[in-house]
Design a protein around this motif. Structure first.
Motif, PDB file in Angstrom:
ATOM      1  N   HIS A  87       0.793  -1.223   0.000  1.00  0.00           N
ATOM      2  CA  HIS A  87       0.000   0.000   0.000  1.00  0.00           C
ATOM      3  C   HIS A  87       0.827   1.275   0.000  1.00  0.00           C
ATOM      4  O   HIS A  87       0.407   2.283  -0.551  1.00  0.00           O
ATOM      5  CB  HIS A  87      -0.927  -0.002   1.226  1.00  0.00           C
ATOM      6  CG  HIS A  87      -1.881  -1.147   1.234  1.00  0.00           C
ATOM      7  ND1 HIS A  87      -3.101  -1.105   0.597  1.00  0.00           N
ATOM      8  CD2 HIS A  87      -1.796  -2.387   1.787  1.00  0.00           C
ATOM      9  CE1 HIS A  87      -3.728  -2.251   0.768  1.00  0.00           C
ATOM     10  NE2 HIS A  87      -2.962  -3.053   1.480  1.00  0.00           N
ATOM     11  N   TYR A  88       1.999   1.257   0.620  1.00  0.00           N
ATOM     12  CA  TYR A  88       2.740   2.504   0.807  1.00  0.00           C
ATOM     13  C   TYR A  88       3.848   2.702  -0.224  1.00  0.00           C
ATOM     14  O   TYR A  88       4.687   3.582  -0.072  1.00  0.00           O
ATOM     15  CB  TYR A  88       3.299   2.554   2.230  1.00  0.00           C
ATOM     16  CG  TYR A  88       2.194   2.465   3.257  1.00  0.00           C
ATOM     17  CD1 TYR A  88       1.304   3.514   3.413  1.00  0.00           C
ATOM     18  CD2 TYR A  88       2.014   1.322   4.027  1.00  0.00           C
ATOM     19  CE1 TYR A  88       0.261   3.444   4.327  1.00  0.00           C
ATOM     20  CE2 TYR A  88       0.973   1.244   4.947  1.00  0.00           C
ATOM     21  CZ  TYR A  88       0.107   2.310   5.096  1.00  0.00           C
ATOM     22  OH  TYR A  88      -0.917   2.233   5.993  1.00  0.00           O
ATOM     23  N   GLU A  90       4.693   3.340  -4.468  1.00  0.00           N
ATOM     24  CA  GLU A  90       4.036   3.929  -5.641  1.00  0.00           C
ATOM     25  C   GLU A  90       3.357   2.861  -6.484  1.00  0.00           C
ATOM     26  O   GLU A  90       2.273   3.077  -7.024  1.00  0.00           O
ATOM     27  CB  GLU A  90       5.063   4.710  -6.470  1.00  0.00           C
ATOM     28  CG  GLU A  90       5.578   5.968  -5.783  1.00  0.00           C
ATOM     29  CD  GLU A  90       4.452   6.906  -5.376  1.00  0.00           C
ATOM     30  OE1 GLU A  90       3.556   7.158  -6.204  1.00  0.00           O
ATOM     31  OE2 GLU A  90       4.467   7.364  -4.226  1.00  0.00           O
ATOM     32  N   LYS A  93       0.156   1.884  -4.675  1.00  0.00           N
ATOM     33  CA  LYS A  93      -0.870   2.923  -4.808  1.00  0.00           C
ATOM     34  C   LYS A  93      -1.519   2.874  -6.190  1.00  0.00           C
ATOM     35  O   LYS A  93      -2.738   3.064  -6.323  1.00  0.00           O
ATOM     36  CB  LYS A  93      -0.247   4.302  -4.568  1.00  0.00           C
ATOM     37  CG  LYS A  93       0.146   4.550  -3.122  1.00  0.00           C
ATOM     38  CD  LYS A  93       0.832   5.891  -2.963  1.00  0.00           C
ATOM     39  CE  LYS A  93       1.287   6.115  -1.523  1.00  0.00           C
ATOM     40  NZ  LYS A  93       2.011   7.387  -1.353  1.00  0.00           N
ATOM     41  N   GLU A 135      -8.898   4.979   0.172  1.00  0.00           N
ATOM     42  CA  GLU A 135      -7.857   5.462   1.075  1.00  0.00           C
ATOM     43  C   GLU A 135      -8.479   6.325   2.165  1.00  0.00           C
ATOM     44  O   GLU A 135      -9.384   7.120   1.904  1.00  0.00           O
ATOM     45  CB  GLU A 135      -6.813   6.267   0.286  1.00  0.00           C
ATOM     46  CG  GLU A 135      -6.067   5.406  -0.731  1.00  0.00           C
ATOM     47  CD  GLU A 135      -5.224   6.238  -1.670  1.00  0.00           C
ATOM     48  OE1 GLU A 135      -5.558   7.439  -1.846  1.00  0.00           O
ATOM     49  OE2 GLU A 135      -4.257   5.716  -2.225  1.00  0.00           O
TER      50      GLU A 135
END
Length: 446
Positions: A87-88, A90, A93, A135
């Motif tokens: 998740h954290y 690029e 995301k 998010e």
């Protein structure tokens, strides 16, 4: 020409016109050139871009857009199945964005173009997946709830749809997607009954709890207002850093009686610490850079006060942290560390204790509006002022108090409690608290 060259060419066109159909064959050529594992990002990006353009053109482009969306989801299926979305990063995301957009695009087209219940139920399942990747705090992604609610209405599951509308509007009262539904007479009747139902379920004890929460919120809001009026203070740290014997340090500064695990050496930082960012293991380890050491155990001693302006003291690793003076911060988070503070602590928003490997011992007075303790974290505090002690927040229940325990999750505002990810509870809770708002419902007793 490489796939990346073609993608850059298409992107430059889209900067002028984001839905220019001329980019579709360019992306298709990039897909043809994306044949190896190293080309995974380029391939997914190209399919995503084709889907994006077609979703705005529709009509004759709709089949191609749906095909690209299905291919995107097929490419990401192994990641989703394995729970392997980072998740954290690029890459992570972007994967989440593709999952949201592709699922919603297909689901919305089914909502608009079919009455087949089987296909509508499949579309509803797709919106569930899309909503799972919203998010925290991103109001721009709440459109996904619109698609889900409308599918539920089409399937004649009104109560579920209305609850989504109600809770989404609590998260974002200016959300435009449900504007026409708010005037639906059926929704108005349902909402009135829902509010009355909530009101009727509350006990006198619940009301007393909410009054306590309201009093705490007023104090926090007043303090936020007061702090905003204060001029910015710039203080340069003048710190002395050295490594000394662990027993010697604990004996000299009065920590021997704190039952701290034995440490060989301690990194001692002498002087008042002032930071406008988080104090964590990364900052502590950075203080060793001036020393000729290859490795140091996670044991630190600060001889002085610690002031963190708009920032947190955060245990993000196994370590021992000793502080001889007072601590001022937004949030004090303790997980696996052994943290002992000789002075007073003023945690503007609260203290969080998580998991039972760590210890938080504050010898002075502790001022904090909310104290969270999960999994019997060892907290040794002498509290000062109004506060709430809450237990067991990560296992889908909220308990108030260490004596007569009471379930309180029904009193939380809907946007605090994420049924699909209970671990986000504390973050959601404090996001609201930091705005000077109550994380609990604000129904007044008549």
């Amino acid at each position: 020409m490489t796939a990346k060259d073609l993608i850059n060419e298409a992107v430059s066109i889209q900067k002028i016109d984001y839905k220019n159909p001329s980019v579709i064959p360019i992306y298709e050529k990039a897909i043809e050139l994306s044949t190896t594992k190293d080309d995974e990002y380029d391939k997914l990006y190209s399919y995503y871009s084709i889907m994006f353009v077609c979703s705005h053109l529709l009509n004759d482009y709709l089949p191609k857009g749906i095909e690209a969306a299905n291919t995107c989801l097929e490419l990401l299926k192994p990641y989703i199945a394995a729970g392997n979305i980072w998740h954290y990063t690029e890459w992570g995301k972007f994967q989440k964005e593709v999952i949201r957009y592709a699922n919603n695009f297909i689901a919305w087209q089914r909502y608009e173009n079919t009455d087949d219940e089987k296909l509508l139920h499949e579309a509803l399942k797709m919106t569930e997946t899309a909503c799972h990747y919203i998010e925290d705090g991103n109001k721009d992604q709440l459109y996904l709830y619109d698609t889900r609610a409308r599918l539920l209405l089409k399937l004649n599951r009104k109560e579920e749809a209305y609850e989504i509308i109600r809770t989404t509007l609590i998260k974002d009262k200016n959300n435009p997607y449900f504007e026409e539904l708010l005037n639906d007479p059926d929704y108005k009747i349902w909402l009135k009954n829902r509010n009355e139902e909530i009101l009727q379920t509350l006990s006198d004890d619940d009301y007393n709890f909410l009054e306590r929460a309201n009093a705490i919120t007023k104090k926090i809001k007043a303090r936020i207002t007061e702090d905003e009026k204060k001029p910015a203070v710039l203080i340069e740290n003048n710190l002395k850093v050295e490594i000394i014997d662990g027993y010697e340090a604990m004996d000299k500064y009065g920590f021997l009686d704190s039952d701290i695990p034995d440490v060989g050496e301690i990194l001692m930082i002498t002087g008042d610490v002032f930071l406008n960012h988080r104090l964590d293991s990364e900052w502590l380890l950075a203080q060793t850079e001036s020393l000729d050491v290859d490795e140091i155990e996670m044991a630190f001693l600060i001889v002085g006060n610690v002031t963190l302006e708009g920032a947190d003291l955060w245990d993000d690793d196994y370590m021992t942290l000793l502080i001889t003076g007072d601590v001022k911060c937004d949030i004090l988070y303790s997980e696996n560390a052994w943290i002992v503070i000789s002075g007073d602590v003023d945690a503007k928003y609260g203290i969080i204790g998580e998991y039972n490997d760590g210890v938080l011992q504050i010898d002075g007075k502790t001022k904090a509006p909310y104290i969270f303790n999960d999994d019997e974290h060892d907290m040794r505090l002498d509290m000062k002022g109004k506060h709430m002690e809450i237990l067991g927040y990560s296992d889908h229940f909220l308990i108030d108090g260490y004596g007569d325990r009471h379930r309180r999750e029904h009193l939380l505002r809907p946007e605090v409690w994420d049924e699909e990810d209970g671990d986000e509870f504390v973050r959601n809770f404090f996001e609201i608290v930091k705005k000077g708002e109550s994380p609990f419902i604000t129904i007044k007793k008549e």
